[in-house]
Design an enzyme around this catalytic site. Structure first.
Site, PDB file in Angstrom:
ATOM      1  N   TRP A   4       1.172   4.119   9.092  1.00 46.06           N
ATOM      2  CA  TRP A   4       1.782   2.815   9.539  1.00 46.06           C
ATOM      3  C   TRP A   4       3.241   2.594  10.016  1.00 46.06           C
ATOM      4  O   TRP A   4       3.366   1.713  11.081  1.00 46.06           O
ATOM      5  CB  TRP A   4       1.698   1.801   8.193  1.00 46.06           C
ATOM      6  CG  TRP A   4       0.321   1.600   7.962  1.00 46.06           C
ATOM      7  CD1 TRP A   4      -0.522   1.889   6.828  1.00 46.06           C
ATOM      8  CD2 TRP A   4      -0.789   0.693   8.848  1.00 46.06           C
ATOM      9  NE1 TRP A   4      -1.788   1.397   6.892  1.00 46.06           N
ATOM     10  CE2 TRP A   4      -2.066   0.550   7.768  1.00 46.06           C
ATOM     11  CE3 TRP A   4      -0.779   0.080   9.814  1.00 46.06           C
ATOM     12  CZ2 TRP A   4      -3.053  -0.048   8.567  1.00 46.06           C
ATOM     13  CZ3 TRP A   4      -1.746  -0.381  10.359  1.00 46.06           C
ATOM     14  CH2 TRP A   4      -2.962  -0.533   9.668  1.00 46.06           C
ATOM     15  N   ASP A  15       8.259  -2.889   5.605  1.00 46.84           N
ATOM     16  CA  ASP A  15       6.706  -3.528   5.516  1.00 46.84           C
ATOM     17  C   ASP A  15       6.105  -2.921   4.256  1.00 46.84           C
ATOM     18  O   ASP A  15       5.800  -1.838   4.148  1.00 46.84           O
ATOM     19  CB  ASP A  15       5.983  -2.407   6.749  1.00 46.84           C
ATOM     20  CG  ASP A  15       4.444  -2.645   6.692  1.00 46.84           C
ATOM     21  OD1 ASP A  15       3.921  -3.335   5.941  1.00 46.84           O
ATOM     22  OD2 ASP A  15       3.817  -2.092   7.394  1.00 46.84           O
ATOM     23  N   LYS A  23      -3.914  -6.596   0.683  1.00 47.94           N
ATOM     24  CA  LYS A  23      -3.867  -5.640  -0.504  1.00 47.94           C
ATOM     25  C   LYS A  23      -3.303  -6.096  -1.714  1.00 47.94           C
ATOM     26  O   LYS A  23      -4.231  -5.857  -2.688  1.00 47.94           O
ATOM     27  CB  LYS A  23      -2.845  -4.523   0.090  1.00 47.94           C
ATOM     28  CG  LYS A  23      -3.678  -3.645   1.139  1.00 47.94           C
ATOM     29  CD  LYS A  23      -2.906  -3.585   2.502  1.00 47.94           C
ATOM     30  CE  LYS A  23      -3.750  -2.998   3.469  1.00 47.94           C
ATOM     31  NZ  LYS A  23      -3.281  -2.728   4.910  1.00 47.94           N
TER      32      LYS A  23
END
Ligand SMILES: *Cc1c(COP(=O)(O)O)cnc(C)c1O
Length: 361
Positions: A102, A173, A197
Site C-alpha cells: 500500500w 495511511d 476496515k
C-alpha cells in the site's frame, strides 16, 4: 440467525450490534418516517448524526482542537491523490516510506503530482521480514511531508513507533489500523483512513488534518479533494456518503460503549497473541514477519505444505471461517482481525487450525 466469522481484509465484518441497530432503524429512522438514507444531508436530523459521529471520533482518538476531521469520498486511494494535491507545493518534494504494497502504491500515485523521494525500509532480519528503525531512514531535510503506512494490510507488516521527523509534517495511511490502538494524534500532520476496515462501510474516507496544513492545495486540485474547501463546508461541499457516515457513527458509539480504544487495544493484543502463538507453535504453519513488525490487524500465514491450501480453505469455509485466502500477491492465508472480530472468532480459527493440522498429518 446463521453467522460466520468473516476474516475478510476489506470490506470487513462490522459489529453485529451495529448492524442490528441499522436494520431496526432502516425504514423509519427516529420516527421521521424516512430512512436516514433518504434525508437531506443538510436537514437538522442528518446534521445532528454527522456532528455526533465527529464528536465521538474526536473523543475516541483524543483529537486536539487544532485538527479538522473530514468525511470524504473516494476511499483510501482517493487520499493517495488528495495528499500530494493538498500538501505538495511547487518546488518541494515529499518522502514516501515504503514498507509494503500500500505504501508503494501511495508513492506511485503521488509521482503523478510532484517530486517524490521513495525510501524503502524493508529489511530481512534473522527473525524474518521487518522494517528498519526510523532513526535509520534516510529522510530529506526539507521535504514537504513524510508519508508512511503504519499497517500494511497485504503484507502483515506494522510499524509501531511513530517516526521522528524533525518538524516535517507526518502523513499516515491508517486505513487498516485506525482505532485499533491508542495513538498520539498531535504527532501527525495528516491521518487518513478508508472506512471499510475498522470504521464502517466502503465509500467513506476519514481525514484528520492539522490546521496549519490547510490553504496550500495546488490550484488544479479538484474541489471535492480540497481539504480547505471540505473543511470550510463541514464535509458537505457536495453530498457526502451519508449512509456510510451514519454507520460509522454507530461503530463509534459501539466502540465507546465497549470502553474505547484503550479497551479494544487490549482485546486486539489478546487476539493477535493467540493467533501468532498458534502459528509459531506448530510446524504446519508459518509467518515470516519479524516479531517487532507483526501486524495486530492482518495476520498472513502459510501452510508449509502449500498443496493443502485449497483443502484448508474449503474446510475452514465449511466450519464457518470465511475469507481466509491470502492476497493474490503473497499467497497463503490471511486472517484480518479488526476491532469487530471478537476473541471467540480467533479462538475458533485457532481451534480449527490445530484440528486441520492433526487430521491431515
Ligand atoms: C484498503 C487500503 C487502501 C485502499 O482503500 P480503498 O478504499 O480501496 O481505496 C489503502 N491503504 C491501505 C493501508 C489499505 O488497507
Amino acid at each position: 440467525m446463521t453467522k460466520v466469522f468473516n476474516f475478510c481484509a476489506g470490506p470487513a465484518m462490522l459489529p453485529i450490534p451495529v448492524m442490528a441497530k441499522a436494520q431496526q432503524e432502516m425504514v423509519n429512522w427516529q420516527n421521521t418516517g424516512c430512512s436516514v438514507m433518504e434525508l437531506s444531508h443538510r436537514s437538522n436530523e442528518f446534521v445532528a448524526v454527522a456532528k455526533q459521529a465527529e464528536a465521538d471520533l474526536r473523543e475516541l482518538m483524543a483529537i486536539p482542537d487544532n485538527y479538522k476531521v473530514l468525511f470524504c469520498h473516494g476511499g483510501g486511494r482517493g487520499q493517495f491523490s488528495a495528499v500530494p494535491l493538498n500538501l505538495l507545493a511547487q518546488g518541494k518534494s515529499a518522502d514516501y516510506i515504503v514498507s509494503g504494497s500500500w505504501s508503494k502504491a501511495a508513492a506511485s500515485e503521488a509521482k503523478n503530482f510532484g517530486d517524490v523521494n521513495v525510501i524503502d525500509v524493508v529489511t530481512n532480519t534473522e527473525q524474518g521480514k521487518g522494517v528498519q528503525p526510523s532513526s535509520q531512514w534516510r529522510l530529506t531535510k526539507d521535504a514537504a511531508y513524510i508519508h508512511y503506512c503504519p499497517n500494511e494490510t497485504v503484507d502483515g507488516i506494522e510499524i509501531f513507533e511513530v517516526p521522528e521527523t524533525k518538524g516535517v509534517p507526518l502523513v499516515a495511511d491508517m486505513s487498516s489500523m485506525i482505532l485499533s490502538q491508542e495513538i498520539d494524534v498531535s504527532k501527525f500532520g495528516v491521518i487518513y483512513a478508508g472506512a471499510q476496515k475498522n470504521i464502517g462501510p466502503s465509500g467513506l474516507a476519514i481525514v484528520i488534518v492539522r490546521d496549519d496544513l490547510l490553504n496550500q492545495a495546488i490550484s488544479t486540485t479538484p474541489s471535492i479533494m480540497n481539504y480547505t474547501l471540505i473543511a470550510n463546508n463541514g464535509s458537505m461541499y457536495n453530498t457526502p456518503p451519508t449512509y456510510a457516515w451514519y454507520l460509522a457513527g454507530l461503530v463509534f458509539e459501539w466502540l465507546k460503549e465497549l470502553g474505547g480504544v484503550k479497551k479494544i487495544a487490549q482485546v486486539n493484543q489478546e487476539k493477535s497473541v493467540l493467533l501468532y502463538k498458534a502459528i509459531d507453535q506448530s510446524d504446519f504453519y508459518t509467518n515470516n514477519i519479524a516479531e517487532q513488525n507483526r501486524s495486530l490487524m492482518n495476520v498472513p500465514f502459510w501452510l508449509v505444505n502449500e498443496e493443502l491450501n485449497s483443502e484448508f480453505l474449503a474446510q475452514a469455509e465449511a466450519a464457518g471461517l470465511t475469507a481466509l485466502k491470502g492476497h493474490r500477491s503473497v499467497g497463503g492465508m490471511r486472517a484480518s482481525i479488526y476491532n469487530a472480530m471478537p476473541l471467540a472468532g480467533v479462538q475458533a480459527l485457532v481451534d480449527f487450525m490445530k484440528k486441520f493440522a492433526q487430521e491431515v498429518n
